[in-house]
Design a protein around this motif. Structure first.
Motif, PDB file in Angstrom:
ATOM      1  N   GLU A   1      22.856 -51.196  -2.846  1.00 38.02           N
ATOM      2  CA  GLU A   1      23.393 -51.883  -1.670  1.00 38.02           C
ATOM      3  C   GLU A   1      24.800 -51.362  -1.416  1.00 38.02           C
ATOM      4  OE1 GLU A   1      22.832 -56.247  -0.757  1.00 38.02           O
ATOM      5  OE2 GLU A   1      24.997 -56.269  -1.157  1.00 38.02           O
ATOM      6  N   TYR A   2      25.090 -51.080  -0.149  1.00 34.74           N
ATOM      7  CA  TYR A   2      26.382 -50.530   0.256  1.00 34.74           C
ATOM      8  C   TYR A   2      26.998 -51.433   1.314  1.00 34.74           C
ATOM      9  CZ  TYR A   2      24.386 -46.434  -2.033  1.00 34.74           C
ATOM     10  OH  TYR A   2      23.813 -45.581  -2.946  1.00 34.74           O
ATOM     11  N   ARG A   3      28.328 -51.589   1.245  1.00 40.00           N
ATOM     12  CA  ARG A   3      29.040 -52.452   2.194  1.00 40.00           C
ATOM     13  C   ARG A   3      30.241 -51.715   2.781  1.00 40.00           C
ATOM     14  NH1 ARG A   3      28.352 -58.349   1.841  1.00 40.00           N
ATOM     15  NH2 ARG A   3      26.518 -58.776   0.543  1.00 40.00           N
ATOM     16  N   THR A   4      30.475 -51.974   4.049  1.00 41.88           N
ATOM     17  CA  THR A   4      31.673 -51.443   4.713  1.00 41.88           C
ATOM     18  C   THR A   4      32.342 -52.563   5.486  1.00 41.88           C
ATOM     19  OG1 THR A   4      30.542 -50.810   6.770  1.00 41.88           O
ATOM     20  CG2 THR A   4      30.558 -49.188   4.989  1.00 41.88           C
ATOM     21  N   GLY A   5      33.666 -52.420   5.685  1.00 45.55           N
ATOM     22  CA  GLY A   5      34.421 -53.431   6.422  1.00 45.55           C
ATOM     23  C   GLY A   5      34.793 -52.948   7.814  1.00 45.55           C
ATOM     24  N   HIS A   6      35.665 -53.704   8.471  1.00 46.70           N
ATOM     25  CA  HIS A   6      36.180 -53.304   9.771  1.00 46.70           C
ATOM     26  C   HIS A   6      36.982 -51.998   9.648  1.00 46.70           C
ATOM     27  CE1 HIS A   6      35.817 -57.720  10.725  1.00 46.70           C
ATOM     28  NE2 HIS A   6      35.466 -57.237  11.911  1.00 46.70           N
ATOM     29  N   GLN A   7      37.051 -51.272  10.748  1.00 45.09           N
ATOM     30  CA  GLN A   7      38.035 -50.202  10.876  1.00 45.09           C
ATOM     31  C   GLN A   7      38.695 -50.334  12.241  1.00 45.09           C
ATOM     32  OE1 GLN A   7      36.689 -46.078  10.829  1.00 45.09           O
ATOM     33  NE2 GLN A   7      38.693 -45.339  10.159  1.00 45.09           N
ATOM     34  N   GLU A   8      40.021 -50.299  12.245  1.00 46.35           N
ATOM     35  CA  GLU A   8      40.806 -50.400  13.469  1.00 46.35           C
ATOM     36  C   GLU A   8      40.957 -49.007  14.086  1.00 46.35           C
ATOM     37  OE1 GLU A   8      43.334 -51.267  16.566  1.00 46.35           O
ATOM     38  OE2 GLU A   8      42.093 -52.650  15.400  1.00 46.35           O
ATOM     39  N   HIS A   9      40.880 -48.933  15.423  1.00 47.19           N
ATOM     40  CA  HIS A   9      40.939 -47.633  16.086  1.00 47.19           C
ATOM     41  C   HIS A   9      42.275 -46.933  15.886  1.00 47.19           C
ATOM     42  CE1 HIS A   9      37.706 -49.794  18.268  1.00 47.19           C
ATOM     43  NE2 HIS A   9      37.164 -48.604  18.337  1.00 47.19           N
ATOM     44  N   GLY A  10      43.353 -47.666  15.975  1.00 41.55           N
ATOM     45  CA  GLY A  10      44.657 -47.069  15.737  1.00 41.55           C
ATOM     46  C   GLY A  10      45.078 -46.041  16.766  1.00 41.55           C
ATOM     47  N   TYR A  11      44.593 -46.165  17.996  1.00 42.64           N
ATOM     48  CA  TYR A  11      45.047 -45.252  19.044  1.00 42.64           C
ATOM     49  C   TYR A  11      46.552 -45.425  19.277  1.00 42.64           C
ATOM     50  CZ  TYR A  11      42.912 -49.503  21.041  1.00 42.64           C
ATOM     51  OH  TYR A  11      42.463 -50.793  21.254  1.00 42.64           O
ATOM     52  N   ILE A  12      47.209 -44.364  19.717  1.00 45.24           N
ATOM     53  CA  ILE A  12      48.671 -44.402  19.891  1.00 45.24           C
ATOM     54  C   ILE A  12      49.062 -45.422  20.957  1.00 45.24           C
ATOM     55  CG2 ILE A  12      50.680 -43.072  20.670  1.00 45.24           C
ATOM     56  CD1 ILE A  12      49.408 -40.612  19.433  1.00 45.24           C
ATOM     57  N   GLU A  13      48.315 -45.449  22.054  1.00 44.79           N
ATOM     58  CA  GLU A  13      48.629 -46.320  23.186  1.00 44.79           C
ATOM     59  C   GLU A  13      47.715 -47.544  23.183  1.00 44.79           C
ATOM     60  OE1 GLU A  13      48.509 -45.977  28.073  1.00 44.79           O
ATOM     61  OE2 GLU A  13      46.944 -45.065  26.826  1.00 44.79           O
ATOM     62  N   PRO A  14      48.259 -48.754  23.102  1.00 40.53           N
ATOM     63  CA  PRO A  14      47.399 -49.949  23.180  1.00 40.53           C
ATOM     64  C   PRO A  14      46.744 -50.085  24.559  1.00 40.53           C
ATOM     65  CG  PRO A  14      49.535 -50.473  22.220  1.00 40.53           C
ATOM     66  CD  PRO A  14      49.650 -49.085  22.788  1.00 40.53           C
ATOM     67  N   GLN A  15      45.892 -51.101  24.683  1.00 44.37           N
ATOM     68  CA  GLN A  15      45.172 -51.346  25.939  1.00 44.37           C
ATOM     69  C   GLN A  15      46.143 -51.699  27.067  1.00 44.37           C
ATOM     70  OE1 GLN A  15      41.810 -51.101  26.208  1.00 44.37           O
ATOM     71  NE2 GLN A  15      41.279 -50.950  24.035  1.00 44.37           N
ATOM     72  N   GLY A  16      45.807 -51.261  28.274  1.00 45.74           N
ATOM     73  CA  GLY A  16      46.646 -51.610  29.409  1.00 45.74           C
ATOM     74  C   GLY A  16      45.971 -51.319  30.736  1.00 45.74           C
TER      75      GLY A  16
ATOM     76  N   ASP B   1      42.068 -50.991   5.138  1.00 46.21           N
ATOM     77  CA  ASP B   1      41.528 -52.295   4.739  1.00 46.21           C
ATOM     78  C   ASP B   1      42.069 -53.357   5.692  1.00 46.21           C
ATOM     79  OD1 ASP B   1      40.246 -54.284   3.359  1.00 46.21           O
ATOM     80  OD2 ASP B   1      41.707 -54.366   1.721  1.00 46.21           O
ATOM     81  N   LEU B   2      41.300 -53.664   6.734  1.00 47.24           N
ATOM     82  CA  LEU B   2      41.718 -54.684   7.700  1.00 47.24           C
ATOM     83  C   LEU B   2      41.257 -56.040   7.164  1.00 47.24           C
ATOM     84  CD1 LEU B   2      43.147 -55.022  10.417  1.00 47.24           C
ATOM     85  CD2 LEU B   2      40.920 -54.898  11.529  1.00 47.24           C
ATOM     86  N   GLU B   3      42.086 -56.592   6.314  1.00 48.92           N
ATOM     87  CA  GLU B   3      41.721 -57.828   5.622  1.00 48.92           C
ATOM     88  C   GLU B   3      41.443 -58.944   6.624  1.00 48.92           C
ATOM     89  OE1 GLU B   3      43.440 -60.676   2.024  1.00 48.92           O
ATOM     90  OE2 GLU B   3      44.710 -59.162   2.950  1.00 48.92           O
ATOM     91  N   GLU B   4      40.331 -59.592   6.440  1.00 47.40           N
ATOM     92  CA  GLU B   4      39.910 -60.680   7.344  1.00 47.40           C
ATOM     93  C   GLU B   4      39.661 -61.935   6.519  1.00 47.40           C
ATOM     94  OE1 GLU B   4      36.655 -63.163   8.282  1.00 47.40           O
ATOM     95  OE2 GLU B   4      35.981 -61.165   7.688  1.00 47.40           O
ATOM     96  N   LYS B   5      40.235 -63.050   6.960  1.00 44.09           N
ATOM     97  CA  LYS B   5      40.045 -64.326   6.274  1.00 44.09           C
ATOM     98  C   LYS B   5      39.600 -65.371   7.279  1.00 44.09           C
ATOM     99  CE  LYS B   5      43.551 -63.443   2.700  1.00 44.09           C
ATOM    100  NZ  LYS B   5      44.845 -63.886   2.101  1.00 44.09           N
ATOM    101  N   GLU B   6      38.388 -65.859   7.109  1.00 44.19           N
ATOM    102  CA  GLU B   6      37.826 -66.904   7.963  1.00 44.19           C
ATOM    103  C   GLU B   6      37.919 -66.529   9.443  1.00 44.19           C
ATOM    104  OE1 GLU B   6      39.794 -70.506   6.907  1.00 44.19           O
ATOM    105  OE2 GLU B   6      38.881 -70.605   4.910  1.00 44.19           O
ATOM    106  N   GLY B   7      37.616 -65.260   9.719  1.00 45.18           N
ATOM    107  CA  GLY B   7      37.594 -64.818  11.103  1.00 45.18           C
ATOM    108  C   GLY B   7      38.935 -64.400  11.661  1.00 45.18           C
ATOM    109  N   LYS B   8      39.977 -64.423  10.850  1.00 42.84           N
ATOM    110  CA  LYS B   8      41.319 -64.064  11.314  1.00 42.84           C
ATOM    111  C   LYS B   8      41.813 -62.827  10.583  1.00 42.84           C
ATOM    112  CE  LYS B   8      42.612 -68.936  12.035  1.00 42.84           C
ATOM    113  NZ  LYS B   8      43.598 -70.001  11.700  1.00 42.84           N
TER     114      LYS B   8
END
Length: 775
Positions: free
Chosen positions: A187-202, A686-693
């Motif tokens: 069994e293999y598990r993976t977590g979230h990954q954040e895109h990390g683009y230079i420019e945020p949404q706009g 490692d985008l640590e997530e706790k109870e959905g946050k």
């Protein structure tokens, strides 16, 4: 001889050259206009009030203090939405603004617009919301259990949290497993990954006369944004124009999310009657926008004594978050890629997408494949251990060759360079010698352990058999009276070099220099819907559309040119029309263009490209899943500190088959960036997530690789197995480098410590745990 044959193949030679990026100077000198640079007259600034809880009912919403605040010009709630309160992506399950309940931390509830950004933020903080908090579920496997709280909207799922279940079945997997002398299961598990683009949404929304709305912003898919804004405002599509500004990176994160950002900005602009800009800061972006889907994969591989794989049986679970966005498409790609780039006679994959009380997950480079590649490449190494062979030998035995069939029973006949990538990567890494050297080192050294890892991957280029209606692209090609060429396409430049590559394709097709080509900003009013800029499809699809348009334009040029030169056959070459019988007899393209203009010959042409898979069987997910595949082999070398668990990549070799490489420098840049992202996915992000946050939604604690983490010795090479139906033999590249790199790194770590790492990211604690199990 017909007119299409009368213009011979051009010889400008732009394709295959490392042309300087056409957008480079503007970007490095600060001339480029990004989302937050765009400031039309009378601009208001937006702020979003978001849910602070993962699950609950909205009992009371009081916006009075915000409305009374000086400088505030608009406040919008779900009650004020003039059209449908929905952000359409694939399904229509995500509201633009939460109305009676919230399903994730960060869900939009109220919008505020003011003349100053700080006033808008202060007004947003003044909004009072009373919740009745309800039980949340954040683990996808728990969300599937009977009695688990319902996350999915009842309009989408009457009961339960499983959005979709897909099954791929080929051969007889149960018999294959029963008869196989070697069976490996994990069994293999993976977590979230954040895109990390230079420019945020706009995004900036501008009301226009006659009930029109115009949007300018950072995005991958302008036509998605156009559809979403039309839906939420209740406008006809022809009343909504979307223009892409310079886009500072995307990686999939600006495929679906800009539809929401554009819809929110559009709602405020509609309400205020003035332009409204909505841009996110980094914390808001991380907290509220899509991520790579976390996953759980249960994988069983059956093989014979030689390591020939006879069957794969797997269950794939992807965590969608609260709404589906692009999850149906992500799930399909996961399903099709789970068995890997191998010829396997018996396969059964069951893949499920599951709702949880977390931020919705969507597109990310690789689009559902990195999660299953982690599994299938780990399994190949384990099979090699079981049969006493090197990992490269087992792959050599199983990789797809021309004439073989994939897990969907698709015969791969064109452009199959996988085996060549494997051989070249082994050569460049000195694989066998290096592996032996590191194993000898590890026997005599306790603190620093060294390892080398290998991965082979395939990637289906384009939108797949699940969405053939999106496999299209348009281009508008216009010859100007000075002999230059203007090109408009519907696919976007987002940092990947597409504008340069498409200019090279146009230059090659027209027999011009790249300096003679100008691509316009992407604008929904200029070209037809060309499908999204995703799935490594832009070079292939937009490139073919340009070639199609140029082909028709050349017919017109040829007709006028033959008349001017009084000859029977001409070719375009270096900005001239040349008599094919006498190369000294020629005239400038500029002269031909002026004559065409004077004689009212149409100088603009629409080009079109489309692909389709016609034999797909959705009941068992068998048939041609993609029109072509790209391939890669990566080899990574690491050092692991057995005391701290810290892993460091010391060398990396990446060899790709992406058909003809249009621009070697931009292609190498794509690979280098993908390797860096893969290192982060495997080891540090490692985008640590706790109870959905996400307790720390910033880049201080989310550790993306820096220049210090990417090895100086990064070798990139290409095996050009030309794709005959692609522009000059090209096929897709953008997704593949990340897909191959992360698991080469993790296989190297596992080799170094003598035990298998089965969860991403392999942070020091997980590496030490795996190491201690074997020592």
């Amino acid at each position: 001889m017909n007119e299409k044959d009368s213009v011979k193949k051009d010889k400008s030679g732009s394709v295959g050259r490392s042309e300087t990026r056409v957008d480079a100077v503007d970007k490095v000198t600060g001339k480029a206009v990004y989302a937050d640079d765009f400031e039309p007259q009378g601009l208001l600034y937006a702020s979003v009030v978001r849910s602070s809880i993962s699950s609950g009912k909205i009992l009371n919403l009081d916006t009075s203090k915000a409305e009374e605040m000086e400088g505030v010009e608009a406040v919008v709630t779900a009650e004020n939405v003039p059209g449908s309160n929905v952000v359409p992506v694939i399904e229509e399950d995500q509201p633009a603004l939460a109305e009676d309940r919230v399903r994730y931390v960060g869900e939009p509830i109220v919008l505020v617009a003011a003349g100053e950004r700080k006033i808008a933020d202060r007004a947003a903080q003044a909004v009072e919301i009373e919740y009745e908090e309800t039980e949340a579920v954040t683990d996808p496997l728990e969300a599937m259990e009977e009695g688990s709280p319902q996350v999915a909207r009842e309009e989408v799922n009457e009961e339960g949290n499983v959005f979709d279940t897909l099954v791929l079945e080929k051969g007889n997997i149960e018999s294959a497993v029963e008869k196989a002398p070697v069976v490996v299961e994990n069994e293999y598990r993976t977590g979230h990954q954040e895109h990390g683009y230079i420019e945020p949404q706009g995004m900036t929304a501008i009301p226009k006369p006659r009930d029109k709305m115009e949007l300018h912003g950072t995005m991958q898919c302008p036509f998605y944004v156009q559809n979403a804004v039309s839906k939420v405002l209740g406008y006809r599509i022809n009343k909504v124009r979307v223009v892409q500004l310079e886009t500072g990176g995307a990686f999939g994160g600006k495929e679906d999310v800009p539809s929401q950002v554009g819809a929110l900005a559009g709602l405020l602009a509609h309400e205020a009657g003035k332009p409204v800009k909505l841009t996110y800061d980094r914390r808001e972006d991380i907290k509220s926008t899509s991520k790579r889907h976390p996953s759980v994969v249960r994988y069983k591989t059956a093989a014979d004594e030689e390591g020939k794989v006879k069957g794969v049986k797997a269950e794939v679970f992807i965590d969608c978050g609260a709404y589906q966005t692009l999850s149906p498409a992500v799930l399909f790609r996961s399903l099709v890629h789970t068995a890997g780039p191998y010829s396997i006679p018996n396969v059964k994959i069951v893949a499920r997408s599951i709702a949880t009380n977390k931020v919705p997950n969507g597109a990310f480079r690789g689009f559902g494949t990195p999660q299953v590649i982690f599994s299938h490449e780990s399994q190949m190494d384990l099979i090699a251990e079981e049969v006493g062979k090197s990992p490269d030998a087992v792959r050599e035995l199983n990789v797809l060759r021309s004439g073989d069939r994939t897990s969907t029973n698709q015969k791969v006949g064109k452009s199959v360079g996988l085996k060549k990538t494997l051989h070249r990567a082994k050569e460049l890494s000195d694989w066998a010698k290096t592996r032996h050297k590191y194993e000898s080192w590890n026997e005599s050294h306790e603190k620093i352990k060294k390892g080398i890892g290998l991965s082979t991957v395939l990637y289906g280029v384009g939108m797949s058999a699940s969405a053939p209606f999106l496999e299209k692209a348009g281009a508008y090609v216009k010859l100007e009276v000075d002999g230059s060429l203007t090109v408009s396409v519907g696919n976007t430049e987002m940092g990947q070099g597409a504008e340069t590559v498409l200019a090279q394709i146009a230059a090659e097709a027209m027999g011009l220099d790249i300096e003679d080509i100008s691509l316009t900003e992407v604008d929904t009013s200029r070209v037809p819907d060309s499908g999204p800029t995703v799935a490594s499809r832009t070079t292939t699809m937009a490139g073919n559309a340009i070639i199609d348009g140029v082909g028709e334009l050349k017919e017109r040029i040829s007709s006028v040119g033959r008349e001017m030169l009084e000859c029977t056959d001409v070719r375009l070459e270096d900005g001239y029309l040349v008599d094919t019988q006498d190369s000294s007899h020629k005239c400038k393209l500029e002269e031909v263009a002026q004559k065409m203009w004077a004689e009212n010959v149409e100088l603009g042409v629409e080009g079109w490209a489309e692909k389709g898979m016609k034999n797909w069987q959705p009941d068992k997910n068998q048939g041609d899943a993609y029109f072509v595949y790209s391939y890669a082999t990566h080899v990574s070398e690491v050092e692991v500190d057995s005391i701290t668990g810290q892993a460091r990549v010391t060398r990396h070799v990446a060899v790709h088959d992406s058909g003809k490489i249009i621009n070697p420098t931009t292609a190498a840049g794509q690979v280098e960036g993908g390797v860096a992202q893969g290192i982060g996915y495997a080891l540090t992000e490692d985008l640590e997530e706790k109870e959905g946050k996400f307790p720390d939604p910033d880049l201080t604690n989310y550790l993306m690789p820096t220049s210090q983490d990417v090895p100086d010795d990064l070798v990139v090479d290409f095996v050009e197995a030309d794709y005959p139906e692609g522009p000059y033999g090209a096929k897709g590249l953008g997704e593949v480098p990340l897909m191959a790199s992360h698991v080469a790194v993790i296989n190297a770590v596992s080799h170094a410590i003598g035990n298998r790492v089965v969860e991403y990211p392999a942070i020091p604690e997980r590496i030490l745990e795996a190491y201690s199990e074997n020592n």
